[in-house]
Design a protein around this motif. Structure first.
Motif, mmCIF file in Angstrom:
data_model
loop_
_atom_site.group_PDB
_atom_site.id
_atom_site.type_symbol
_atom_site.label_atom_id
_atom_site.label_comp_id
_atom_site.label_asym_id
_atom_site.label_seq_id
_atom_site.Cartn_x
_atom_site.Cartn_y
_atom_site.Cartn_z
ATOM 1 N N VAL A 31 0.201 -1.510 -0.392
ATOM 2 C CA VAL A 31 -0.226 -0.217 0.052
ATOM 3 C C VAL A 31 0.846 1.312 -0.500
ATOM 4 N N THR A 32 0.118 2.440 -0.862
ATOM 5 C CA THR A 32 1.486 3.374 -1.260
ATOM 6 C C THR A 32 0.644 4.215 -1.325
ATOM 7 N N LYS A 33 0.928 5.313 -0.738
ATOM 8 C CA LYS A 33 -0.347 6.792 -1.069
ATOM 9 C C LYS A 33 0.644 8.078 -1.119
ATOM 10 N N THR A 45 -2.833 8.528 7.725
ATOM 11 C CA THR A 45 -2.980 7.682 6.466
ATOM 12 C C THR A 45 -3.645 6.505 6.039
ATOM 13 N N THR A 46 -2.693 5.638 6.719
ATOM 14 C CA THR A 46 -3.502 4.377 6.228
ATOM 15 C C THR A 46 -4.349 4.113 7.014
ATOM 16 N N ILE A 47 -4.553 4.205 8.526
ATOM 17 C CA ILE A 47 -6.311 4.046 8.998
ATOM 18 C C ILE A 47 -7.079 4.702 8.178
ATOM 19 N N ARG A 48 -6.692 6.222 7.222
ATOM 20 C CA ARG A 48 -7.858 6.395 6.758
ATOM 21 C C ARG A 48 -7.686 5.696 5.245
ATOM 22 N N MET A 49 -7.174 5.796 4.472
ATOM 23 C CA MET A 49 -7.085 4.633 3.485
ATOM 24 C C MET A 49 -7.636 3.242 3.503
ATOM 25 N N MET A 101 -9.280 7.906 2.059
ATOM 26 C CA MET A 101 -8.631 8.390 1.252
ATOM 27 C C MET A 101 -8.299 7.109 -0.171
ATOM 28 N N ALA A 102 -8.170 7.394 -0.480
ATOM 29 C CA ALA A 102 -7.874 6.637 -1.966
ATOM 30 C C ALA A 102 -6.535 6.827 -1.638
ATOM 31 N N MET A 103 -6.146 4.952 -2.168
ATOM 32 C CA MET A 103 -4.519 4.890 -2.368
ATOM 33 C C MET A 103 -3.790 5.149 -3.984
ATOM 34 N N THR A 104 -2.651 6.170 -3.698
ATOM 35 C CA THR A 104 -1.894 5.343 -4.640
ATOM 36 C C THR A 104 -1.120 4.228 -5.593
ATOM 37 N N GLU A 105 -1.057 3.449 -4.861
ATOM 38 C CA GLU A 105 -1.307 1.744 -5.254
ATOM 39 C C GLU A 105 -1.004 0.950 -4.236
ATOM 40 N N GLY A 106 -1.117 -0.527 -4.591
ATOM 41 C CA GLY A 106 -1.377 -1.580 -3.277
ATOM 42 C C GLY A 106 -2.788 -2.167 -3.812
ATOM 43 N N GLU A 107 -3.194 -3.188 -2.685
ATOM 44 C CA GLU A 107 -4.286 -3.469 -2.262
ATOM 45 C C GLU A 107 -4.657 -2.989 -0.803
ATOM 46 N N MET A 131 -12.362 -9.058 1.331
ATOM 47 C CA MET A 131 -12.885 -8.772 -0.345
ATOM 48 C C MET A 131 -11.765 -7.249 -0.094
ATOM 49 N N SER A 132 -11.485 -7.192 -1.405
ATOM 50 C CA SER A 132 -10.695 -5.960 -2.195
ATOM 51 C C SER A 132 -11.609 -4.836 -1.707
ATOM 52 N N ILE A 133 -11.282 -3.499 -1.286
ATOM 53 C CA ILE A 133 -11.587 -2.365 -1.245
ATOM 54 C C ILE A 133 -11.653 -0.989 -1.955
#
Length: 309
Positions: A12-14, A47-51, A56-62, A68-70
């Protein structure tokens, strides 16, 4: 599927502009675990919790919640999450029970029986019909937890849940969270700046710094597996240092003599070995005190002493 982690972060990347806030973060949270999330100022924890909760949207990752994928199944994944980000918001002119009725209408399948269950679980049975404006901050936090778990989520996320609580309120919340995790099978992710409370509350903690995962460690094995500062109360220092330094597996540079006390940084299994060596050297031994590295000590070592948020 029964062994599948409730929460999975995969690379996960932001990024905001050219700045990377969260950098390829990956970890798992299994069912029934209280998982702590720690990081110094600007580490990317919030930021991680918000994703995770979809704010908040992720830039990359899953991010995968209970399989279930968000990204692909956002609505279904969000039904698996209960969260309190910062302070729980309640209608203070309503009673605690009326607040829960209101929130129950936002989710399908929440019965009056379920409301009664969560009220009992968080210990508000005797005060639930009082107006929220009369609640202490600790009671509001418990009501917030009740609201967050009404729809039987698989994952509960709490961002700084102990803010503003007195010691009794912190202990109550800690006990309820552990009960939720270990008796209800709920996975809990909690962030806090109170490291001593995290040490008592969590099964494992993840430490991040500058958006990167530094370490994930179990707190249950800390006392048994880490080096401890052990103090031996003795009658005389004359022979004690020489007897301890003569042992092959003990670092002589860690030995300190202060009046009638010998202190050493050693593993737990080395304590009886050193005690036996002292007695064999004719040193009278009156007491042994050991102190494993606390979570705070470990955190400061890992992050170089940066302040936690």
């Amino acid at each position: 599927m029964s062994n599948q982690p409730i929460l999975q972060l995969r690379q996960v990347t932001k990024k905001i502009g050219k700045r990377t806030i969260v950098d390829h973060l990956s970890f798992d949270v299994p069912k029934g675990e209280v998982f702590g999330f720690l990081g110094p100022n600007g580490a990317g924890k919030t930021t991680t919790i918000r994703m995770i909760v979809g704010l908040m949207a992720m830039t990359e990752g899953e991010i995968i919640v209970n399989g279930m994928s968000i990204k692909k199944n956002f609505e279904q994944a969000m039904t698996q999450i209960g969260a309190i980000v910062e302070n729980p918001e309640m209608y203070k002119f309503l009673t605690g029970y009326q607040n829960l009725i209101h929130y129950a209408r936002m989710n399908t399948g929440v019965t009056n029986k379920r409301i009664d269950e969560v009220v009992e679980l968080v210990g508000l049975k005797n005060r639930i019909h009082e107006k929220v404006k009369r609640y202490s901050l600790g009671m509001r936090q418990r009501l917030g937890v009740a609201q967050a778990i009404l729809h039987k989520p698989s994952l509960l996320i709490l961002d700084e849940p102990t803010n503003g609580l007195d010691p009794a309120g912190i202990r109550e919340l800690r006990d309820y969270l552990r009960q939720l995790a270990h008796k209800e099978g709920l996975s809990v992710v909690v962030s806090s700046h109170l490291l001593s409370e995290m040490e008592l509350m969590c099964d494992r903690v993840a430490i991040i710094q500058t958006g990167k995962l530094i370490d994930v460690r179990s707190l249950q094995q800390t006392a048994e597996t880490t080096t401890q500062r052990v103090s031996f109360e003795i009658d005389s220092a004359d022979n004690a240092f020489a007897a301890a330094a003569a042992l092959d597996d003990i670092d002589a540079s860690s030995l300190v003599i202060e009046e009638n006390r010998l202190t050493a940084m050693i593993e737990r299994e080395q304590i009886p070995e050193l005690a036996a060596a002292l007695v064999s050297a004719g040193v009278k031994l009156y007491g042994i005190q050991s102190k494993a590295k606390s979570l705070e000590d470990q955190f400061l070592e890992i992050t170089g002493g940066e302040q936690i948020v």
